[in-house]
Write a protein that holds these residues in place. Structure first.
Motif, short mmCIF file in Angstrom:
data_model
loop_
_atom_site.label_atom_id
_atom_site.label_comp_id
_atom_site.label_asym_id
_atom_site.label_seq_id
_atom_site.Cartn_x
_atom_site.Cartn_y
_atom_site.Cartn_z
N UNK A 124 0.31 -0.42 -0.28
CA UNK A 124 -0.31 0.12 0.17
C UNK A 124 0.74 1.61 0.12
N UNK A 125 0.35 2.46 0.22
CA UNK A 125 0.97 3.67 0.01
C UNK A 125 0.03 4.47 0.83
N UNK A 126 0.80 5.54 1.20
CA UNK A 126 0.93 6.90 1.98
C UNK A 126 0.04 7.17 1.82
N UNK A 127 -0.17 7.62 0.39
CA UNK A 127 -1.49 8.27 -0.37
C UNK A 127 -2.66 7.97 -0.69
N UNK A 128 -2.97 7.02 0.11
CA UNK A 128 -3.78 6.11 0.48
C UNK A 128 -4.63 7.34 1.80
N UNK A 129 -3.73 8.28 2.77
CA UNK A 129 -4.15 9.30 3.46
C UNK A 129 -4.92 10.65 3.14
N UNK A 130 -3.76 11.26 1.74
CA UNK A 130 -3.95 11.75 1.38
C UNK A 130 -3.72 13.14 1.82
N UNK A 131 -5.03 13.92 2.18
CA UNK A 131 -4.73 15.32 2.99
C UNK A 131 -5.31 15.08 4.71
N UNK A 132 -4.65 13.95 5.05
CA UNK A 132 -4.56 13.84 6.47
C UNK A 132 -5.04 14.63 7.31
N UNK A 133 -5.50 14.87 7.88
CA UNK A 133 -5.92 15.81 9.04
C UNK A 133 -5.22 15.75 10.29
#
Length: 330
Positions: A124-133
């Motif tokens: 998987x990738x950190x891109x799954x979190x996108x604009x994380x809060x």
């Protein structure tokens, strides 16, 4: 032990194959049919058993899985570029999302037919979190992808949860940015280090980049491959954030690369091209790998500065690159 590695010709796949082979594992690698003629140039060892196939062909993937009957499947293949995913969102969804789900179904089928456990690792990738809060992000951070790439990776990540409930030992490793000299030049990190090497030798005048303020958590690729192997072998199937816990900007990466060749005043050597800025970009990615450290005993071994330096050093030694370095490189 038998492992099946998709994406075996990529950065992570090549390091993974080398680690598994060194441990005595029989390694089978997937090579896209269109690139099979060039497989010998990219597969890391003649000991890797190469199979032609296409992730978009589920029947062929099922046939391969039943033929190989692997103990462990590492799914590293798919679209690897966020920028490319904006140009081909449908293809990205197919290869990085749907294909992963179909591979898990095939792994479960092999397990059911043979009675032997099949362990599955999804990259998987950190891109799954996108604009994380929240920052840093961990395994419980809500998924908020902001690109077709992140959306497809989120689908594959969630599929691991689904198939875990169906009895598959499925693990999702949420990999933050990880680099090495094996990164292709189309990636911004390798673009930077190659350009810095060329500029330091007078063969290039300017480095053109997009968003210099984007912040990423960069680690050393072989470390992240080791985390995936550890995750596959752990008794309980879990998800793991794999990261260093320290974020740096693209500007920091540029500064570290120029510093490696002794150039401290580099600002006039870099320009920002608006055409290289993505339609949407996660502002900061920084991972909390506490679970990987505690459960797997995993630790990153290479610092940010050393990672950048290693990439620059390799680019300075590229064929045709003069060996005499200017600026007192360290």
């Amino acid at each position: 032990m038998v492992s099946f590695v998709t994406g075996v010709t990529g950065q992570d796949g090549s390091y993974l194959a080398e680690q598994l082979l060194a441990e005595g594992v029989e390694v089978h690698g997937l090579v896209h049919s269109a690139a099979a003629a060039e497989a010998d140039e990219h597969v890391p060892s003649a000991d890797v058993i190469v199979h032609e196939g296409d992730l978009a062909d589920p029947a062929r993937m099922r046939e391969l899985m039943l033929q190989i009957q692997p103990d462990t499947v590492y799914n590293l293949a798919g679209i690897s570029s966020v920028a490319f995913s904006w140009r081909e969102p449908g293809l990205t969804a197919r290869l990085s999302g749907v294909a992963a789900l179909e591979l898990m179904e095939s792994a479960l089928d092999v397990q059911t037919r043979t009675g032997q456990e099949v362990r599955f690792v999804q990259a998987a990738s950190a891109e799954i979190f996108g604009q994380a809060e929240v920052s840093p992000q961990d395994e419980l951070t809500p998924l908020r992808p902001v690109s077709p790439y992140g959306t497809a990776k989120a689908m594959a990540h969630l599929a691991a949860h689904v198939y875990r409930q169906r009895g598959l030992h499925a693990v999702s490793c949420i990999l933050y940015n990880h680099e090495s000299p094996r990164r292709p030049p189309r990636f911004v990190t390798r673009k930077i280090t190659r350009a810095v090497a060329l500029i330091s030798q007078g063969h290039q005048d300017l480095l053109e980049l997009g968003n210099l303020d984007a912040r990423r958590d960069w680690g050393w690729a072989p470390d992240y491959v080791d985390a995936m192997v550890r995750a596959a072998r752990h008794d309980e199937p879990l998800d793991y954030v794999v990261a260093t816990g320290v974020a740096h900007s693209v500007r920091d990466f540029v500064r570290a690369a120029f510093s490696r060749v002794g150039i401290e005043d580099w600002r006039d050597l870099v320009s920002v091209d608006p055409d290289l800025v993505r339609p949407a970009d996660a502002a900061e990615q920084c991972g909390d790998a506490s679970r990987a450290r505690t459960v797997l005993g995993w630790e990153p071994t290479v610092s940010f500065e050393d990672l950048v330096g290693r990439m620059v050093e390799v680019d300075l030694e590229e064929p045709g690159m003069p060996r005499q370095r200017s600026g007192g490189a360290t």
